[in-house]
Write a protein that holds these residues in place. Structure first.
Motif, PDB file in Angstrom:
ATOM      1  N   SER A 206       0.845  -1.198   0.000  1.00 28.08           N
ATOM      2  CA  SER A 206       0.000   0.000   0.000  1.00 28.08           C
ATOM      3  C   SER A 206       0.876   1.242   0.000  1.00 28.08           C
ATOM      4  O   SER A 206       2.110   1.179   0.136  1.00 28.08           O
ATOM      5  N   ALA A 207       0.194   2.368  -0.142  1.00 23.92           N
ATOM      6  CA  ALA A 207       0.818   3.675   0.028  1.00 23.92           C
ATOM      7  C   ALA A 207      -0.093   4.505   0.921  1.00 23.92           C
ATOM      8  O   ALA A 207      -1.316   4.349   0.893  1.00 23.92           O
ATOM      9  N   ARG A 208       0.480   5.365   1.726  1.00 30.74           N
ATOM     10  CA  ARG A 208      -0.317   6.285   2.539  1.00 30.74           C
ATOM     11  C   ARG A 208       0.501   7.540   2.818  1.00 30.74           C
ATOM     12  O   ARG A 208       1.739   7.519   2.777  1.00 30.74           O
ATOM     13  N   VAL A 209      -0.227   8.611   3.076  1.00 33.39           N
ATOM     14  CA  VAL A 209       0.408   9.905   3.327  1.00 33.39           C
ATOM     15  C   VAL A 209       0.417  10.160   4.822  1.00 33.39           C
ATOM     16  O   VAL A 209      -0.624  10.047   5.499  1.00 33.39           O
ATOM     17  N   THR A 236       3.475   9.643 -12.098  1.00 31.75           N
ATOM     18  CA  THR A 236       2.717  10.900 -12.121  1.00 31.75           C
ATOM     19  C   THR A 236       3.635  12.040 -11.700  1.00 31.75           C
ATOM     20  O   THR A 236       4.204  12.004 -10.606  1.00 31.75           O
ATOM     21  N   PRO A 237       3.796  13.063 -12.530  1.00 27.72           N
ATOM     22  CA  PRO A 237       4.672  14.179 -12.162  1.00 27.72           C
ATOM     23  C   PRO A 237       4.100  14.974 -10.987  1.00 27.72           C
ATOM     24  O   PRO A 237       2.891  15.014 -10.758  1.00 27.72           O
ATOM     25  N   GLY A 238       5.017  15.613 -10.258  1.00 30.26           N
ATOM     26  CA  GLY A 238       4.629  16.575  -9.245  1.00 30.26           C
ATOM     27  C   GLY A 238       4.060  16.003  -7.971  1.00 30.26           C
ATOM     28  O   GLY A 238       3.438  16.732  -7.191  1.00 30.26           O
ATOM     29  N   SER A 269      -3.389  13.733  -7.389  1.00 23.75           N
ATOM     30  CA  SER A 269      -3.730  12.748  -6.349  1.00 23.75           C
ATOM     31  C   SER A 269      -4.100  11.433  -7.019  1.00 23.75           C
ATOM     32  O   SER A 269      -5.270  11.031  -7.035  1.00 23.75           O
ATOM     33  N   PRO A 270      -3.118  10.744  -7.596  1.00 27.01           N
ATOM     34  CA  PRO A 270      -3.444   9.518  -8.349  1.00 27.01           C
ATOM     35  C   PRO A 270      -3.920   8.394  -7.433  1.00 27.01           C
ATOM     36  O   PRO A 270      -3.350   8.159  -6.366  1.00 27.01           O
ATOM     37  N   GLU A 271      -4.953   7.722  -7.857  1.00 29.63           N
ATOM     38  CA  GLU A 271      -5.503   6.586  -7.110  1.00 29.63           C
ATOM     39  C   GLU A 271      -5.906   5.501  -8.104  1.00 29.63           C
ATOM     40  O   GLU A 271      -6.826   5.704  -8.899  1.00 29.63           O
ATOM     41  N   SER A 297      -4.614  19.045  -2.356  1.00 33.01           N
ATOM     42  CA  SER A 297      -3.402  19.397  -3.103  1.00 33.01           C
ATOM     43  C   SER A 297      -3.335  20.891  -3.330  1.00 33.01           C
ATOM     44  O   SER A 297      -4.346  21.598  -3.281  1.00 33.01           O
ATOM     45  N   ALA A 298      -2.099  21.373  -3.595  1.00 34.51           N
ATOM     46  CA  ALA A 298      -1.901  22.785  -3.918  1.00 34.51           C
ATOM     47  C   ALA A 298      -2.383  23.040  -5.333  1.00 34.51           C
ATOM     48  O   ALA A 298      -2.303  22.180  -6.197  1.00 34.51           O
ATOM     49  N   ALA A 299      -2.881  24.239  -5.543  1.00 31.95           N
ATOM     50  CA  ALA A 299      -3.302  24.602  -6.896  1.00 31.95           C
ATOM     51  C   ALA A 299      -2.073  24.694  -7.783  1.00 31.95           C
ATOM     52  O   ALA A 299      -1.057  25.267  -7.402  1.00 31.95           O
TER      53      ALA A 299
END
Length: 734
Positions: A206-209, A236-238, A269-271, A297-299
């Motif tokens: 998994s991945a988590r923030v 995914t960039p950025g 925010s790739p999912e 996410s930031a604009a």
């Protein structure tokens, strides 16, 4: 068309000089693309790119068919993966295939990381093949008479070392339909081995923030990888801080974990989260579910709205229109402000070292002819007419080139090496004339030498034309906003701004011609006039030094040396023409012949543009600066760092002044470093449509232009005469 106009302008300058120098006092300035139709190989100074195919069973339904772009990089150069990292652009492939065939996406090989200071990129060096699978559908049949299928490709890529060069190529490849095509089988096999293999993560992956970091947990990786450090490449960039080194470890059961800092400017925010993990040359591709989801996410910072905000914030100092705006009449207050700016800019031009001698010699002529007020006033009006008409015609030429699709801005004439070399020769003649080496009246036939005395009004008019020729490169620093506005105005309003610039340049001389008090205030004629004339030769020679340096930026040191040799021979020829009798009859033809022979041999060096790395290397003389690229400011801002862009040119005097003063100030440099500002230099010495377009977006037509970009803030466009105080205040506000 631009080069043709440059040659015509050059010829006109010499004609004007021959006329105006005869006054009584002797006064009187890219996307790289290679490969033609039918070519399968494109070679540039940085890469060799080839369209290759692998069709071991020919072209038929159900049989393997692959195409690919094989890129061999020069040492230290690289191109980019589909996620280029902190900067760069992925290679793009645009196919034209036989009817019925279809191309898949690029099967990207596993990339490597290229650290660049506090940033990092993902890409490839050495040799890499970007393969694409071609689908031949069931029932596909080639033309009965066809023996080959034609595949065409338009590819674009960004190749970088410290500087970055956008390049493109058009490729055509004929592939036998029935025969075997397997010449590059080894390269396709290597690409297949380098392509990350799909991996279905085992349970528990998994991945988590958490706490500003992306925590990764992966089970089921190859057993041979255990205990080794892996490369982590989000597709995914950025999303993450590209340059950061993940903190990773192996746990019991072969479970790999890592912590990767999130990008403060994360906009995606790739999912699930697609990743490539590598160990050596091997790699796996997987997608991890993100437990708990992503935080807000930031604009994403985008260029156009920011620039629009910058123009609004700077409207009082820089009335401007966005690039691409239609031709519409400016509101009266805006247009009047632009006219006032042009008038003031023209007045200031009279103080430039290459313009002041023209004005000074003409005004001191009043001391000799101070009693002939009518002739003096007529001469002033004729001079003003020459100045204003020349600026209007030069402005009309720039607007016409733009309307024809040319990417030009004010100062475009100095982007031609032929014009720069011609101006250096012109200033050499002016300097020699002022220094007393020769007088046109003694060198020309009597019928021509007497033209000035018989047509003083025409002489003053041509002097005004020459004043514009020597002054035009210096105009943009004084009126960049006004000239930038002309790109979106109707012709009448735009040309009125150029006329106002001419009025400003001519105004001091006209006032001096019409006010008798000026002539009365001058000292009586005497030896001082000859001394002043000879003194004013030295600014002209200094201008020749500057022009030679500008030419060296465009064509390299060999071209600058060739120009100096030709200028020496020009001076020799002029001197021999001042001799008398048999000495002149012998030496003058020899010197002219030597000059003509040297021009035949070395003149090509003067227009032989050097490859971009020469100019880029010069721009890197100060290691704190990086070369500008069109998307680079936005990409750096998106990564959370401020950017300062210096739009400059070697032929821009004010640019060089700002570079040696404010931009070299120790306190300013310390402020840049303290705020982590990335310094970019956009060098417009040679024609660069991308820089021209960027200037247009800022509402400018010339350089210098200075812009400070920062995350979450509107960019600040500074004044052309860059002050330490205004720059440090802007940096302190970051």
């Amino acid at each position: 068309m631009f080069h043709c106009l440059s040659r015509r302008l050059l010829g006109a300058l010499f004609f004007i000089a021959a006329s105006a120098l005869s006054t009584g006092a002797g006064a009187q300035f890219l996307l790289k693309s290679s490969g033609g139709a039918g070519a399968s190989v494109v070679t540039t100074p940085y890469v060799r790119a080839e369209l290759v195919a692998h069709a071991p069973q020919g072209i038929a339904p159900g049989q393997p068919l692959q195409l690919g772009l094989l890129i061999a990089h020069q040492p230290d150069w690289h191109t980019y993966w589909k996620n280029p990292g902190d900067s760069g652009l992925p290679t793009q492939l645009d196919w034209q295939l036989p009817a019925g065939l279809d191309a898949s996406e690029i099967a990207w090989p596993a990339p490597r990381k290229f650290p660049i200071g506090t940033l990092a990129n993902y890409g490839y060096d050495g040799q890499v093949l970007l393969p694409v699978a071609i689908t031949v559908p069931p029932g596909w049949r080639a033309d009965p008479l066809a023996t080959e299928a034609t595949f065409q490709l338009h590819a674009s890529w960004l190749v970088c070392r410290q500087e970055c060069i956008p390049e493109e190529g058009r490729f055509t490849l004929q592939v036998p339909i029935q025969g075997t095509t397997a010449l590059h089988a080894a390269a396709f096999q290597a690409a297949a081995e380098a392509q990350p293999r799909p991996l279905q993560p085992a349970d528990g992956s998994s991945a988590r923030v958490q706490d500003g970091a992306l925590l990764l947990r992966v089970a089921g990786l190859p057993t041979t990888w255990q205990g080794r450090e892996l490369g982590v490449f989000p597709e995914t960039p950025g999303v993450v801080q590209t340059a950061a080194s993940p903190a990773q470890q192996w746990q019991d059961g072969g479970v790999w974990t890592a912590s990767v800092p999130l990008s403060p400017q994360r906009s995606e925010s790739p999912e699930p989260l697609p990743l490539v993990l590598t160990e050596g040359v091997a790699g796996v591709q997987l997608a991890l579910p993100v437990e708990g989801g992503w935080p807000p996410s930031a604009a994403l910072a985008t260029v156009s709205p920011a620039l629009a905000a910058a123009l609004a914030a700077n409207a009082q100092n820089a009335p401007a229109a966005p690039a691409g705006a239609g031709v519409t009449a400016a509101p009266l207050p805006t247009w009047l402000a632009a006219l006032a700016g042009a008038l003031l800019g023209g007045l200031l031009l009279n103080l430039m070292p290459c313009v002041f001698p023209v004005l000074a010699i003409k005004v001191t002529g009043f001391a000799r002819h101070g009693q002939d007020l009518r002739a003096q006033r007529l001469g002033g009006l004729a001079y003003a007419a020459g100045v204003v008409l020349s600026f209007v015609l030069l402005g009309a030429l720039m607007l016409a080139l733009r309307a024809a699709g040319e990417a030009v801005g004010w100062g475009f004439q100095l982007q031609s090496p032929a014009v720069v070399a011609g101006l250096a020769a012109l200033f050499t003649l002016i300097g020699l004339n002022l220094a007393g080496v020769f007088e046109f009246g003694r060198m020309l036939p009597s019928s021509l030498a007497s033209l000035q005395a018989r047509h003083p009004v025409a002489d003053s008019f041509l002097t005004g034309v020459l004043a514009v020729a020597v002054a035009s490169p210096c105009t943009a620093p004084f009126m960049g906003a006004s000239l930038g506005l002309t790109a979106t105005l109707p012709a009448a309003q735009a040309l009125a701004i150029f006329a106002a610039l001419g009025v400003g340049l001519a105004l001091p001389y006209v006032l001096a011609a019409w006010l008798p008090a000026v002539a009365r205030a001058l000292p009586r004629p005497g030896a001082w006039m000859d001394t002043l004339r000879r003194l004013l030769a030295f600014p002209m020679f200094a201008t020749v030094v500057w022009l030679t340096w500008v030419l060296g930026q465009q064509v390299g040191i060999d071209g600058a040396a060739a120009l100096l040799i030709l200028l020496v021979l020009l001076a020799l020829a002029v001197w021999t023409l001042t001799l008398r009798g048999r000495t002149r009859a012998v030496l003058a033809p020899l010197s002219i012949a030597a000059g003509a022979c040297a021009a035949w041999v070395w003149a090509p060096k003067l227009v032989e543009i050097q490859p971009l790395p020469v100019a880029a290397a010069a721009a890197q003389a100060d290691g704190s600066w990086q070369p500008w690229a069109p998307e680079l400011p936005a990409q750096i801002v998106a990564s959370g760092r401020p950017v300062f862009v210096d739009y400059t040119a070697a032929w821009c005097v004010t640019c060089q002044y700002n570079k040696q003063t404010t931009l070299s100030d120790e306190a300013v440099l310390q402020d840049f470093a303290a705020k982590g500002v990335t310094l970019l230099r956009a060098d417009w010495t040679r024609r660069d449509p991308a820089i021209t377009a960027a200037l247009g977006e800022l509402g400018r037509s010339g350089v210098p232009v200075y812009v400070l970009h920062a995350p979450g803030r509107a960019p600040v466009v500074f004044s052309e005469i860059l002050g330490r105080r205004e720059l440090r205040q802007a940096l302190a506000a970051l």
